[in-house]
Design a protein around this motif. Structure first.
Motif, PDB file in Angstrom:
ATOM      1  N   LEU A  10       0.858  -1.184   0.217  1.00 30.23           N
ATOM      2  CA  LEU A  10      -0.390  -0.302  -0.235  1.00 30.23           C
ATOM      3  C   LEU A  10       1.032   0.982   0.164  1.00 30.23           C
ATOM      4  O   LEU A  10       0.706   2.300  -1.048  1.00 30.23           O
ATOM      5  CB  LEU A  10      -1.122  -0.143   1.049  1.00 30.23           C
ATOM      6  CG  LEU A  10      -2.436  -0.930   1.239  1.00 30.23           C
ATOM      7  CD1 LEU A  10      -2.726  -1.147   2.346  1.00 30.23           C
ATOM      8  CD2 LEU A  10      -2.614  -0.493  -0.165  1.00 30.23           C
ATOM      9  N   ILE A  11       1.675   1.325   0.795  1.00 30.78           N
ATOM     10  CA  ILE A  11       3.059   2.887   1.534  1.00 30.78           C
ATOM     11  C   ILE A  11       4.093   2.254  -0.587  1.00 30.78           C
ATOM     12  O   ILE A  11       3.850   3.659  -1.101  1.00 30.78           O
ATOM     13  CB  ILE A  11       3.955   2.536   2.055  1.00 30.78           C
ATOM     14  CG1 ILE A  11       2.673   2.071   3.336  1.00 30.78           C
ATOM     15  CG2 ILE A  11       4.823   3.065   2.343  1.00 30.78           C
ATOM     16  CD1 ILE A  11       4.134   1.549   4.146  1.00 30.78           C
ATOM     17  N   LEU A  12       4.291   1.288  -0.698  1.00 31.43           N
ATOM     18  CA  LEU A  12       4.738   1.571  -2.569  1.00 31.43           C
ATOM     19  C   LEU A  12       3.940   1.696  -3.462  1.00 31.43           C
ATOM     20  O   LEU A  12       4.253   2.745  -3.659  1.00 31.43           O
ATOM     21  CB  LEU A  12       4.858   0.312  -2.598  1.00 31.43           C
ATOM     22  CG  LEU A  12       6.530  -0.334  -1.642  1.00 31.43           C
ATOM     23  CD1 LEU A  12       6.688  -1.672  -1.511  1.00 31.43           C
ATOM     24  CD2 LEU A  12       7.720   1.084  -1.294  1.00 31.43           C
ATOM     25  N   GLY A  13       2.945   1.452  -3.635  1.00 32.81           N
ATOM     26  CA  GLY A  13       1.690   1.737  -4.028  1.00 32.81           C
ATOM     27  C   GLY A  13       1.368   3.363  -4.413  1.00 32.81           C
ATOM     28  O   GLY A  13       1.355   4.098  -5.035  1.00 32.81           O
ATOM     29  N   ALA A  14       1.060   4.007  -3.074  1.00 30.07           N
ATOM     30  CA  ALA A  14       0.643   5.551  -2.675  1.00 30.07           C
ATOM     31  C   ALA A  14       1.767   5.666  -3.186  1.00 30.07           C
ATOM     32  O   ALA A  14       2.164   7.393  -4.158  1.00 30.07           O
ATOM     33  CB  ALA A  14       0.013   5.371  -1.758  1.00 30.07           C
ATOM     34  N   GLY A  15       3.293   5.959  -3.183  1.00 24.55           N
ATOM     35  CA  GLY A  15       4.355   5.747  -3.729  1.00 24.55           C
ATOM     36  C   GLY A  15       4.844   6.150  -5.216  1.00 24.55           C
ATOM     37  O   GLY A  15       5.970   6.607  -5.563  1.00 24.55           O
ATOM     38  N   GLY A  16       4.172   5.316  -5.849  1.00 29.41           N
ATOM     39  CA  GLY A  16       4.056   5.135  -7.325  1.00 29.41           C
ATOM     40  C   GLY A  16       5.415   3.963  -7.201  1.00 29.41           C
ATOM     41  O   GLY A  16       6.110   3.801  -8.093  1.00 29.41           O
ATOM     42  N   LEU A  17       5.287   3.347  -6.600  1.00 29.37           N
ATOM     43  CA  LEU A  17       6.927   2.780  -6.375  1.00 29.37           C
ATOM     44  C   LEU A  17       6.766   0.634  -6.351  1.00 29.37           C
ATOM     45  O   LEU A  17       7.141  -0.103  -7.195  1.00 29.37           O
ATOM     46  CB  LEU A  17       8.036   2.401  -5.381  1.00 29.37           C
ATOM     47  CG  LEU A  17       8.391   3.617  -4.865  1.00 29.37           C
ATOM     48  CD1 LEU A  17       8.831   3.835  -3.600  1.00 29.37           C
ATOM     49  CD2 LEU A  17       9.705   4.235  -6.305  1.00 29.37           C
ATOM     50  N   ALA A  18       5.445   0.718  -6.800  1.00 29.47           N
ATOM     51  CA  ALA A  18       4.701  -0.832  -6.629  1.00 29.47           C
ATOM     52  C   ALA A  18       3.686  -0.915  -8.424  1.00 29.47           C
ATOM     53  O   ALA A  18       2.938   0.087  -8.272  1.00 29.47           O
ATOM     54  CB  ALA A  18       3.852  -0.947  -4.882  1.00 29.47           C
ATOM     55  N   THR A  19       3.735  -1.738  -8.164  1.00 32.21           N
ATOM     56  CA  THR A  19       2.464  -1.934  -9.461  1.00 32.21           C
ATOM     57  C   THR A  19       1.685  -3.077  -9.409  1.00 32.21           C
ATOM     58  O   THR A  19       1.172  -3.841  -8.070  1.00 32.21           O
ATOM     59  CB  THR A  19       3.294  -2.616 -11.052  1.00 32.21           C
ATOM     60  OG1 THR A  19       3.299  -4.152 -10.608  1.00 32.21           O
ATOM     61  CG2 THR A  19       4.401  -1.905 -11.462  1.00 32.21           C
ATOM     62  N   LEU A  20       0.506  -3.560 -10.636  1.00 31.27           N
ATOM     63  CA  LEU A  20      -1.130  -4.239  -9.492  1.00 31.27           C
ATOM     64  C   LEU A  20      -0.141  -5.189  -9.517  1.00 31.27           C
ATOM     65  O   LEU A  20      -1.023  -6.046  -8.461  1.00 31.27           O
ATOM     66  CB  LEU A  20      -1.093  -4.113 -10.876  1.00 31.27           C
ATOM     67  CG  LEU A  20      -2.581  -3.042 -11.000  1.00 31.27           C
ATOM     68  CD1 LEU A  20      -3.096  -2.989 -12.584  1.00 31.27           C
ATOM     69  CD2 LEU A  20      -3.226  -3.027  -9.950  1.00 31.27           C
ATOM     70  N   TRP A  21       0.550  -5.908 -10.140  1.00 30.70           N
ATOM     71  CA  TRP A  21       1.465  -7.553  -9.709  1.00 30.70           C
ATOM     72  C   TRP A  21       1.811  -7.874  -8.400  1.00 30.70           C
ATOM     73  O   TRP A  21       1.336  -8.360  -7.623  1.00 30.70           O
ATOM     74  CB  TRP A  21       2.894  -7.682 -10.133  1.00 30.70           C
ATOM     75  CG  TRP A  21       3.203  -7.243 -12.361  1.00 30.70           C
ATOM     76  CD1 TRP A  21       3.045  -6.445 -13.078  1.00 30.70           C
ATOM     77  CD2 TRP A  21       2.917  -8.185 -12.814  1.00 30.70           C
ATOM     78  NE1 TRP A  21       2.911  -6.914 -14.409  1.00 30.70           N
ATOM     79  CE2 TRP A  21       2.503  -8.590 -14.340  1.00 30.70           C
ATOM     80  CE3 TRP A  21       2.346 -10.240 -13.271  1.00 30.70           C
ATOM     81  CZ2 TRP A  21       2.413  -9.342 -15.267  1.00 30.70           C
ATOM     82  CZ3 TRP A  21       2.720 -11.228 -14.048  1.00 30.70           C
ATOM     83  CH2 TRP A  21       2.865 -10.825 -15.003  1.00 30.70           C
ATOM     84  N   GLU A  22       2.845  -6.488  -8.215  1.00 32.58           N
ATOM     85  CA  GLU A  22       2.796  -6.765  -6.330  1.00 32.58           C
ATOM     86  C   GLU A  22       1.278  -6.707  -5.935  1.00 32.58           C
ATOM     87  O   GLU A  22       1.988  -7.362  -4.863  1.00 32.58           O
ATOM     88  CB  GLU A  22       3.961  -5.448  -5.925  1.00 32.58           C
ATOM     89  CG  GLU A  22       5.123  -5.785  -6.116  1.00 32.58           C
ATOM     90  CD  GLU A  22       5.605  -5.420  -7.845  1.00 32.58           C
ATOM     91  OE1 GLU A  22       4.818  -4.440  -8.589  1.00 32.58           O
ATOM     92  OE2 GLU A  22       6.894  -4.870  -7.982  1.00 32.58           O
ATOM     93  N   ALA A  23       0.446  -5.998  -5.819  1.00 37.72           N
ATOM     94  CA  ALA A  23      -0.955  -5.483  -5.586  1.00 37.72           C
ATOM     95  C   ALA A  23      -1.335  -7.346  -5.338  1.00 37.72           C
ATOM     96  O   ALA A  23      -1.776  -7.831  -4.672  1.00 37.72           O
ATOM     97  CB  ALA A  23      -1.648  -4.691  -6.473  1.00 37.72           C
TER      98      ALA A  23
END
Length: 793
Positions: free
Chosen positions: A756-769
């Motif tokens: 969630l933190i990485l996603g909010a910061g633009g560092l995670a993709t849907l794959w990680e989600a």
């Protein structure tokens, strides 16, 4: 197992009941009455509890009970109280694969009028409904079916064993395997089209069509379920969230990622379903003790019938390798039987004509003929199955916490996702909607708490199943979790730490009376008592007691007995009885229980009766200390010298001797008040004589519960063998279960929070989600299954 019960409970107060022997006679006579399902007398509280099958028999039953009491104890005043028992029904929910939906179904059914309790067990795919009024049961079942259909329309509901077993139980495995194979083929075709679109260079529209077709093949069912749920007003479920996320990816022209995420999600779901299915089978295998058939002897013929169709008194034949289908007594043949399914003991037992045998045992060698003594519904194996299968209805505090947490987690994360998608593009320079919508999609994918909702109940149910394989029956996840906080363990002595097998070791007389004469007087005095000490005296006498010579018989609780035989008054009991009756006697220092005898108010001598400590009692106390139990205590009605000697041998911290039954409760309350806050006190007894103390303790553990209805009824945990060392095993299983459950909680929430933190910061993709959703759930399920491996505990 589908259960529908409707009984009436009548509770009588027996004012003035002061004869324990008479109480036992009353109980025995009442049990013989027609339509009586169960009867038990609590001598301490002077109450008689009765369960009857037919409501229209209440008045007749009250009249018959009063007549029995009046005949045996005319001075006792009988008062009755009628209680309608809640009615319970178990429904099988076939195809229940959504843990979050199971929680929604349970919550909705609990809101129905007249519902006392409702519990959906996702692990065993069962719904247990309990209603206050039996006349409401049919309507509540129909209401429940409508709720289930609105939330999970693919789930099939069966409300009887016959309906479910006839059409489904034999084909469940084939059906599941076929479904998994179909899903593999479907995903394979979709994956092939997806790979083609990636591997070769096509025009934009051809590429789009290939991605779109593969997307529909892979995720069409998800989209369809999401649409149906939206139509029913259910928005925030996993199907909706993954649909929005992947459609959003298509909307921002991230075609490969949209298809890949749906593929990853579906593959994860498939493996998760397979893992949960495997888990269910593993737990079911632990309790695979239900017999499939019985060989009923009819004349000279042998007929294979259902165990439910066999009546008391019928003769069944059990061949080598077969499960014993019903409780009974062997009337012909001998064999070795495997009792491990019920007791956890690997060493076979030898049985022969005259031996008692229980349903669930496995006949290993010889052919035996068994006379049935209990209907299948009342058999030991049936009660154990019912107890274990319904244990999930008593949820542990951790389970309740996760259920509440999941209700708030999803809406909060979805709300944050909406804020992420709309607010930053409006207030941050250079931010685009497509960029922040993508980040919001990550939040949506992670917003389903399936990893927790599936793995936590699975962990507790696995712990209960693993304990049962070790001969330890835990009545619910709440008791399993409570075993983690045990501070004080209080033991009864006789039959718990000692074998409860008493033998006469010494006979001392005064005056001219011989030892044989003293033993004979003692035998007459104890002839109506069922106490182990009385039985040992009658065994040592080994002669016939002519009860016609007994004129009066009075059993004085906590003291002994007073009888008149051929005009002579005999007193037999402890020192308290001698003091009470004003008999001069000498205090004896001896190892064992002392029974003083007085004839016509003159002291005649005493008999010493010794008990033997169980082989593993010393190991049991040491093991409890090793697992963190701070204090071990023994309560006994024996004289102080005997109690202190046993306590010293075993290494107990405290001992309280010469206690009456009500004094045991007082001591237990004192110990309970002295324990640290939030810690638990355990009482360990035989489950029959110690029912008031078992009920008062935080956790009541009954020893030697095999075949004992009273033990299974009274305690929260039942040790099916007679080994006190199993208490430490139960605590170890509880600690291991909690450790694995909290590993899943920390792991699941930790990974989700990081993504969630990485996603909010633009560092995670849907794959990680997707990994944080289905991947974490899959890992949590596999981790939860480790709790079943209790062999090394």
């Amino acid at each position: 197992m589908s259960i529908a019960t409707s009984t009436e409970k009548i509770e009588f107060t027996l004012e003035g009941l002061d004869c324990a022997s008479c109480a036992a006679k009353i109980e025995a006579k009442v049990k013989e009455l027609d339509d009586v399902l169960d009867a038990s007398i609590n001598f301490v509280t002077q109450t008689l509890s009765l369960k009857i099958k037919k409501q229209d028999q209440i008045n007749q039953m009250i009249t018959e009970v009063k007549a029995i009491v009046n005949h045996l104890e005319p001075d006792v005043i009988v008062k009755e109280k009628i209680t309608t028992q809640p009615v319970k029904k178990t429904l099988v929910l076939e195809n229940l694969s959504c843990a979050s939906c199971a929680t929604k179904i349970e919550d909705a059914i609990k809101q129905l009028p007249g519902i006392k309790q409702a519990n959906v067990d996702f692990v065993s795919s069962k719904l247990i409904i309990e209603v206050y009024n039996k006349n409401d049961l049919s309507q509540r079942i129909e209401d429940a079916k409508k709720i289930i259909d609105s939330i999970e329309p693919d789930v099939q509901v069966y409300d009887t064993d016959q309906e479910y077993n006839d059409g489904h139980s034999n084909n469940v495995t084939d059906s599941e395997e076929g479904e998994f194979k179909k899903r593999f083929i479907q995903l394979g075709i979709g994956a092939a089209l997806f790979a083609t679109a990636i591997a070769f260079k096509f025009t934009f529209w051809i590429e789009f069509i290939l991605y779109f077709i593969s997307y529909i093949i892979i995720g069409g069912e998800v989209l369809l379920r999401a649409a149906k749920n939206i139509k029913r007003g259910q928005i925030f479920d996993e199907n909706f969230l993954i649909s929005v996320a992947t459609i959003g990816a298509f909307a921002i022209k991230e075609f490969p990622e949209g298809v890949a995420v749906m593929l990853f999600y579906q593959v994860g779901e498939l493996f998760q379903d397979m893992a949960v299915n495997r888990s269910r089978k593993s737990i079911a295998a632990l309790m695979d003790i239900r017999p499939d058939f019985a060989n009923l002897k009819v004349g000279e013929e042998i007929k294979k019938v259902s165990p439910e169709d066999v009546n008391i008194g019928d003769v069944i034949i059990v061949k080598p390798g077969e499960k014993v289908p019903l409780d009974g007594k062997i009337i012909e043949g001998s064999s070795m039987v495997d009792t491990s399914a019920l007791t956890g003991e690997s060493v076979p037992r030898e049985v022969e004509a005259g031996s008692e045998i229980l349903a669930g045992f496995i006949n290993k060698s010889g052919l035996i003929a068994v006379e049935v003594t209990e209907k299948f519904g009342e058999s030991t194996v049936s009660k154990i199955l019912d107890l274990v299968q319904n244990a999930s209805s008593k949820k542990a505090p951790t389970e309740n916490f996760i259920t509440k947490f999941s209700r708030y987690y999803t809406p909060v994360v979805v709300g944050v996702a909406l804020i992420l998608a709309t607010i930053p593009p409006l207030i941050i320079d250079g931010a685009t909607f497509s960029q922040w919508i993508y980040r919001a999609l990550i939040f949506l994918v992670i917003s389903c708490p399936c990893a927790l909702v599936i793995s936590i109940p699975l962990g507790f149910f696995g712990g209960i199943g693993g304990a049962s394989r070790n001969g330890i029956l835990v009545k619910g996840g709440n008791y399993l979790e409570a075993l983690n906080s045990v501070d004080t363990v209080v033991f009864d002595k006789t039959g718990t730490l000692t074998k409860g097998v008493f033998n006469v070791t010494e006979i001392i007389t005064t005056g001219s009376m011989t030892k044989d004469e003293l033993l004979e007087f003692a035998a007459y005095a104890e002839s109506y008592s069922n106490h182990p000490i009385a039985i040992s005296i009658l065994k040592a006498y080994n002669g016939e007691v002519n009860k016609n010579n007994i004129e009066n018989y009075d059993e004085i609780s906590g003291h002994g007995t007073k009888v008149t035989v051929n005009g002579k008054e005999i007193l037999a009991g402890n020192s308290k009885l001698m003091i009470k009756e004003g008999i001069e006697f000498e205090q004896i220092e001896a190892t064992g229980t002392i029974v003083h005898i007085a004839i016509d108010k003159q002291y005649a001598g005493y008999i010493v009766i010794a008990d033997e400590i169980k082989e593993d009692s010393i190991e049991a106390i040491r093991s409890l200390k090793d697992v963190g139990v701070r204090k071990t205590v023994m309560l006994t009605g024996d004289i102080k010298k005997v109690g202190e000697k046993v306590a010293k041998q075993l290494g107990l911290d405290e001992v309280y001797a010469e206690l009456l039954p009500d004094q045991k409760v007082e001591k237990l309350e004192m110990l309970d008040n002295n324990k640290p806050p939030k810690k638990k006190l355990v009482f360990v007894g035989d489950g029959i004589n110690d029912a008031p103390v078992l009920a008062r303790a935080d956790i009541g553990i009954a020893m030697g519960g095999l075949g004992s209805d009273a033990a299974i009824e009274a305690a929260d945990v039942v040790i099916m063998t007679d080994e006190p060392s199993k208490i430490a095993t139960a605590i170890k299983i509880a600690k291991r279960t909690r450790r694995i459950v909290w590993q899943n909680i920390y792991f699941s929430l930790g990974v989700k929070l990081i993504v969630l933190i990485l996603g909010a910061g633009g560092l995670a993709t849907l794959w990680e989600a997707v990994f944080a959703d289905v991947g974490v759930a899959l890992i949590a399920v596999f981790n939860a299954m480790r709790v079943l491996k209790v062999d090394n505990i």
